[in-house]
Design a protein around this motif. Structure first.
Motif, PDB file in Angstrom:
ATOM      1  N   GLU A  79      13.130  -8.210  -1.915  1.00 45.56           N
ATOM      2  CA  GLU A  79      11.827  -7.567  -1.729  1.00 45.56           C
ATOM      3  C   GLU A  79      10.842  -8.042  -2.802  1.00 45.56           C
ATOM      4  N   GLU A  82       9.568 -11.545  -1.979  1.00 45.74           N
ATOM      5  CA  GLU A  82       8.555 -11.515  -0.928  1.00 45.74           C
ATOM      6  C   GLU A  82       7.201 -11.066  -1.494  1.00 45.74           C
ATOM      7  N   GLN A  83       7.209 -10.015  -2.303  1.00 44.43           N
ATOM      8  CA  GLN A  83       5.964  -9.503  -2.877  1.00 44.43           C
ATOM      9  C   GLN A  83       5.338 -10.506  -3.856  1.00 44.43           C
ATOM     10  N   GLU A  84       6.161 -11.226  -4.600  1.00 43.73           N
ATOM     11  CA  GLU A  84       5.650 -12.227  -5.544  1.00 43.73           C
ATOM     12  C   GLU A  84       5.048 -13.427  -4.804  1.00 43.73           C
ATOM     13  N   TYR A  86       3.494 -13.202  -1.903  1.00 39.06           N
ATOM     14  CA  TYR A  86       2.174 -12.715  -1.495  1.00 39.06           C
ATOM     15  C   TYR A  86       1.217 -12.685  -2.686  1.00 39.06           C
ATOM     16  N   ALA A  87       1.698 -12.214  -3.830  1.00 41.09           N
ATOM     17  CA  ALA A  87       0.848 -12.125  -5.023  1.00 41.09           C
ATOM     18  C   ALA A  87       0.360 -13.504  -5.457  1.00 41.09           C
ATOM     19  N   ALA A 108       9.126 -14.715   3.569  1.00 36.17           N
ATOM     20  CA  ALA A 108       7.952 -13.853   3.682  1.00 36.17           C
ATOM     21  C   ALA A 108       7.536 -13.764   5.146  1.00 36.17           C
ATOM     22  N   LYS A 112       1.515 -12.280   7.539  1.00 35.42           N
ATOM     23  CA  LYS A 112       0.887 -11.964   6.251  1.00 35.42           C
ATOM     24  C   LYS A 112       0.493 -13.251   5.538  1.00 35.42           C
TER      25      LYS A 112
END
Length: 176
Positions: A79, A82-84, A86-87, A108, A112
């Motif tokens: 998780e 995936e968030q990194e 996007y960041a 990812a 998005k």
């Protein structure tokens, strides 16, 4: 951070020792963007371990060698990866800042990513237009050396825009 994305992305493929990750980092030409020392590498492993993103999987002991610990990714690490990714797109500073995330796009959500890439492209387009307008105002009052610098900046922005268009097509195509 690019190195943490790289570590987590590689660990999604299987368990590895930090030295294996360092060899893969070099093999993927990532050192052109980010140099890593052993201290930096082990520090990032320690940070990811403390965050619960990775865990020790096996400690190998050979008679004449130091212990070798292999690590694996946790669900929390997947998780976080995936968030990194996007960041990295939200905090775009240049194509180089997307090298590690680009290697692991399959971790990812495609929709998005398309949205974030298009957003980056819009920001870059707006920045280019604004810079061109400002340049038109001052170019007659600047020495030729500044013209050279401006030419470089404009070509780099154009190249980054073209690369982002290719990345967008790559993501939309679902290649990987």
């Amino acid at each position: 951070m690019s190195l943490q994305i790289f570590i987590l992305g590689i660990l999604c493929e299987g368990n590895h020792h930090p030295y294996d990750i360092k060899k893969m980092f070099k093999k993927n030409n990532m050192e052109d963007v980010h140099k890593i020392s052993d201290g930096t590498l082990y520090y990032n492993f320690d940070v990811l371990l403390k965050k619960g993103c990775i865990e020790k999987r096996e400690v190998i002991r050979d008679d004449n060698r130091p212990e070798k610990t292999t690590y694996g990714i946790t669900p929390k690490g997947r998780e976080f990866l995936e968030q990194e990714i996007y960041a990295s797109f939200r905090n775009f500073t240049g194509v180089e800042s997307l090298y590690s995330p680009t290697l692991f796009l399959k971790h990812a959500d495609k929709n998005k990513l398309v949205f974030l890439i298009e957003e980056v492209m819009d920001k870059l387009r707006n920045r280019t237009e604004q810079q061109n307008q400002e340049w038109d105002t001052f170019k007659d009052k600047t020495p030729p050396s500044v013209h050279l610098i401006q030419e470089y900046v404009q070509s780099r922005m154009k190249l980054e825009s073209e690369w982002l268009e290719k990345l967008l097509a790559f993501v939309k195509d679902g290649s990987e």
